[in-house]
Design a protein around this motif. Structure first.
Motif, PDB file in Angstrom:
ATOM      1  N   ALA A  78     -30.638 -91.621 -90.884  1.00  0.00           N
ATOM      2  CA  ALA A  78     -30.216 -91.600 -92.290  1.00  0.00           C
ATOM      3  C   ALA A  78     -29.119 -90.553 -92.495  1.00  0.00           C
ATOM      4  N   PRO A  79     -28.057 -90.897 -93.211  1.00  0.00           N
ATOM      5  CA  PRO A  79     -26.979 -89.929 -93.455  1.00  0.00           C
ATOM      6  C   PRO A  79     -27.424 -88.817 -94.404  1.00  0.00           C
ATOM      7  N   PRO A  80     -26.723 -87.676 -94.386  1.00  0.00           N
ATOM      8  CA  PRO A  80     -27.123 -86.533 -95.211  1.00  0.00           C
ATOM      9  C   PRO A  80     -27.251 -86.844 -96.697  1.00  0.00           C
ATOM     10  N   ASN A  81     -26.359 -87.711 -97.239  1.00  0.00           N
ATOM     11  CA  ASN A  81     -26.445 -87.996 -98.672  1.00  0.00           C
ATOM     12  C   ASN A  81     -27.736 -88.742 -99.017  1.00  0.00           C
ATOM     13  N   VAL A  82     -28.223 -89.593 -98.109  1.00  0.00           N
ATOM     14  CA  VAL A  82     -29.484 -90.293 -98.331  1.00  0.00           C
ATOM     15  C   VAL A  82     -30.648 -89.299 -98.255  1.00  0.00           C
ATOM     16  N   LEU A  83     -30.607 -88.413 -97.263  1.00  0.00           N
ATOM     17  CA  LEU A  83     -31.654 -87.391 -97.141  1.00  0.00           C
ATOM     18  C   LEU A  83     -31.708 -86.515 -98.387  1.00  0.00           C
ATOM     19  N   ALA A  84     -30.556 -86.196 -98.931  1.00  0.00           N
ATOM     20  CA  ALA A  84     -30.506 -85.364-100.138  1.00  0.00           C
ATOM     21  C   ALA A  84     -31.099 -86.102-101.338  1.00  0.00           C
ATOM     22  N   ARG A  85     -30.787 -87.376-101.482  1.00  0.00           N
ATOM     23  CA  ARG A  85     -31.322 -88.163-102.605  1.00  0.00           C
ATOM     24  C   ARG A  85     -32.831 -88.307-102.520  1.00  0.00           C
ATOM     25  N   LEU A  86     -33.362 -88.256-101.304  1.00  0.00           N
ATOM     26  CA  LEU A  86     -34.803 -88.397-101.125  1.00  0.00           C
ATOM     27  C   LEU A  86     -35.534 -87.062-101.196  1.00  0.00           C
ATOM     28  N   GLY A  87     -34.821 -86.011-101.536  1.00  0.00           N
ATOM     29  CA  GLY A  87     -35.462 -84.710-101.741  1.00  0.00           C
ATOM     30  C   GLY A  87     -35.411 -83.774-100.569  1.00  0.00           C
ATOM     31  N   GLY A  88     -34.544 -84.058 -99.585  1.00  0.00           N
ATOM     32  CA  GLY A  88     -34.440 -83.190 -98.423  1.00  0.00           C
ATOM     33  C   GLY A  88     -33.815 -81.849 -98.787  1.00  0.00           C
ATOM     34  N   PRO A  89     -34.433 -80.733 -98.380  1.00  0.00           N
ATOM     35  CA  PRO A  89     -33.890 -79.412 -98.714  1.00  0.00           C
ATOM     36  C   PRO A  89     -32.715 -79.023 -97.810  1.00  0.00           C
ATOM     37  N   CYS A  90     -31.769 -78.300 -98.367  1.00  0.00           N
ATOM     38  CA  CYS A  90     -30.640 -77.754 -97.592  1.00  0.00           C
ATOM     39  C   CYS A  90     -30.976 -76.306 -97.253  1.00  0.00           C
ATOM     40  N   ARG A  91     -31.200 -76.021 -95.987  1.00  0.00           N
ATOM     41  CA  ARG A  91     -31.655 -74.693 -95.584  1.00  0.00           C
ATOM     42  C   ARG A  91     -30.524 -73.769 -95.157  1.00  0.00           C
ATOM     43  N   GLU A  92     -29.349 -74.344 -94.874  1.00  0.00           N
ATOM     44  CA  GLU A  92     -28.223 -73.527 -94.450  1.00  0.00           C
ATOM     45  C   GLU A  92     -27.009 -73.890 -95.292  1.00  0.00           C
ATOM     46  N   PRO A  93     -26.228 -72.886 -95.741  1.00  0.00           N
ATOM     47  CA  PRO A  93     -25.030 -73.167 -96.538  1.00  0.00           C
ATOM     48  C   PRO A  93     -24.055 -74.063 -95.776  1.00  0.00           C
ATOM     49  N   GLY A  94     -23.546 -75.056 -96.460  1.00  0.00           N
ATOM     50  CA  GLY A  94     -22.564 -75.947 -95.861  1.00  0.00           C
ATOM     51  C   GLY A  94     -23.141 -76.997 -94.941  1.00  0.00           C
ATOM     52  N   ARG A  95     -24.462 -77.035 -94.838  1.00  0.00           N
ATOM     53  CA  ARG A  95     -25.092 -78.034 -93.981  1.00  0.00           C
ATOM     54  C   ARG A  95     -26.075 -78.853 -94.799  1.00  0.00           C
ATOM     55  N   GLY A  96     -26.039 -80.170 -94.629  1.00  0.00           N
ATOM     56  CA  GLY A  96     -26.914 -81.048 -95.383  1.00  0.00           C
ATOM     57  C   GLY A  96     -28.354 -81.001 -94.897  1.00  0.00           C
ATOM     58  N   PRO A  97     -29.231 -81.736 -95.580  1.00  0.00           N
ATOM     59  CA  PRO A  97     -30.641 -81.777 -95.181  1.00  0.00           C
ATOM     60  C   PRO A  97     -30.814 -82.343 -93.778  1.00  0.00           C
ATOM     61  N   VAL A  98     -31.896 -81.948 -93.140  1.00  0.00           N
ATOM     62  CA  VAL A  98     -32.224 -82.424 -91.794  1.00  0.00           C
ATOM     63  C   VAL A  98     -33.508 -83.237 -91.871  1.00  0.00           C
ATOM     64  N   ALA A  99     -33.515 -84.377 -91.188  1.00  0.00           N
ATOM     65  CA  ALA A  99     -34.707 -85.229 -91.186  1.00  0.00           C
ATOM     66  C   ALA A  99     -35.829 -84.573 -90.390  1.00  0.00           C
ATOM     67  N   PRO A 100     -37.083 -84.808 -90.764  1.00  0.00           N
ATOM     68  CA  PRO A 100     -38.199 -84.261 -89.995  1.00  0.00           C
ATOM     69  C   PRO A 100     -38.284 -84.909 -88.612  1.00  0.00           C
ATOM     70  N   ALA A 101     -38.821 -84.177 -87.650  1.00  0.00           N
ATOM     71  CA  ALA A 101     -38.999 -84.707 -86.300  1.00  0.00           C
ATOM     72  C   ALA A 101     -40.071 -85.792 -86.299  1.00  0.00           C
ATOM     73  N   GLU A 102     -40.049 -86.602 -85.257  1.00  0.00           N
ATOM     74  CA  GLU A 102     -41.031 -87.689 -85.155  1.00  0.00           C
ATOM     75  C   GLU A 102     -42.461 -87.151 -85.190  1.00  0.00           C
ATOM     76  N   ALA A 103     -42.691 -86.007 -84.534  1.00  0.00           N
ATOM     77  CA  ALA A 103     -44.036 -85.427 -84.518  1.00  0.00           C
ATOM     78  C   ALA A 103     -44.489 -85.058 -85.924  1.00  0.00           C
ATOM     79  N   THR A 104     -43.579 -84.567 -86.757  1.00  0.00           N
ATOM     80  CA  THR A 104     -43.916 -84.216 -88.142  1.00  0.00           C
ATOM     81  C   THR A 104     -44.266 -85.459 -88.936  1.00  0.00           C
ATOM     82  N   VAL A 105     -43.450 -86.491 -88.802  1.00  0.00           N
ATOM     83  CA  VAL A 105     -43.721 -87.747 -89.505  1.00  0.00           C
ATOM     84  C   VAL A 105     -45.086 -88.288 -89.103  1.00  0.00           C
ATOM     85  N   ARG A 106     -45.368 -88.278 -87.813  1.00  0.00           N
ATOM     86  CA  ARG A 106     -46.634 -88.811 -87.311  1.00  0.00           C
ATOM     87  C   ARG A 106     -47.818 -88.012 -87.845  1.00  0.00           C
TER      88      ARG A 106
END
Length: 204
Positions: A78-106
Motif C-alpha cells: 500500500a502506498p504511503p497516502n493510503v496508509l495515512a488515510r487508514l490512520g497510519g502514524p508518521c513517526r519520523e519527519p518527512g517520512r510517511g507511515p509504515v505498514a505493520p510487519a506480517e508477524a504483527t498483523v498475524r
C-alpha cells in the motif's frame, strides 16, 4: 491447530469478502466502527494503532485477500497516502507511515475479540445497507425489512481440540450478514440466539 501466517482470514473479516465494492466515502464510517474494537495488546511496545491494523486488514479483504499472508502483502504494497488515510502514524519527519510487519498483523488478528470485530464489521455493513435503501426511491423494488438467522459449519476450520467451528449468523433479506457468533462445542445454537441479536437494531 494455531493459525499460521498463511491461515485463512478471521471469520468476522470474511463478511467483507462478498460485499459490494466500496467508495472513498465509505472509509470514515469503516474506521469509526473498527475503532470500537478493544485492543488485546499491552500498552508497552505498541507501534501501530489497533484501528490502523484492522483497517488495513479490512481493506485487504475488500481487495480480494483470502489469508493472513495476503493481508500482510497488501499492507506492505500500500502506498504511503493510503496508509495515512487508514490512520497510519508518521513517526519520523518527512517520512510517511509504515505498514505493520506480517508477524504483527498475524498476532493482532489471532488475538482480537472475534465477537467485538463481528459487531464492528456488521454495524458498518448494516449502515451501508440502510444508506443504500434511503437512496432507492422505487419502493416496489426495495425488499421488505427482514432478518433471518441460520447456522453453518465452517469448512476447513477446526479448533485446537479437533472439533469443527460452527457459526450462527443473522442475515438481512438481501443476504447481508450483519452479525455472527461462534457456537461453542459444548452448547448449541439456542444459547447463542439471543446474544447474537442483542446488539442489533430490530426496529421495524
Amino acid at each position: 491447530m494455531p493459525a499460521r501466517s498463511s491461515s485463512l482470514i478471521p471469520r468476522p473479516l470474511g463478511q467483507l469478502a462478498d460485499t459490494a465494492p466500496t467508495v472513498p466515502d465509505d472509509l470514515p464510517g469503516l474506521l469509526t466502527c473498527l475503532a470500537q474494537v478493544p485492543d488485546p495488546r499491552r500498552d508497552q511496545g505498541r507501534h501501530h494503532p489497533l484501528a490502523f491494523v484492522l483497517s488495513l486488514a479490512a481493506c485487504a479483504v475488500l481487495a480480494g485477500a483470502k489469508s493472513l499472508a495476503a493481508i500482510a502483502e497488501w499492507a506492505a504494497d500500500a502506498p504511503p497516502n493510503v496508509l495515512a488515510r487508514l490512520g497510519g502514524p508518521c513517526r519520523e519527519p518527512g517520512r510517511g507511515p509504515v505498514a505493520p510487519a506480517e508477524a504483527t498483523v498475524r498476532r493482532v488478528l489471532q488475538r482480537i475479540d472475534g465477537d467485538a470485530l463481528d459487531t464492528a464489521v456488521g454495524s458498518w455493513l448494516a449502515g451501508r445497507e440502510r444508506a443504500a435503501g434511503q437512496e432507492e426511491n422505487d419502493s416496489d423494488r426495495r425488499p421488505l425489512p427482514s432478518l433471518a438467522v441460520d447456522g453453518k459449519t465452517v469448512r476447513g476450520a477446526r479448533r485446537t481440540d479437533g472439533t469443527q467451528v460452527h457459526l450462527l449468523a443473522a442475515m438481512t433479506g438481501i443476504g447481508l450478514v450483519t452479525a455472527q457468533r461462534e457456537v461453542d462445542a459444548t452448547t448449541n445454537e439456542i444459547t447463542v440466539f439471543q446474544p447474537l441479536l442483542a446488539p442489533l437494531n430490530l426496529h421495524g
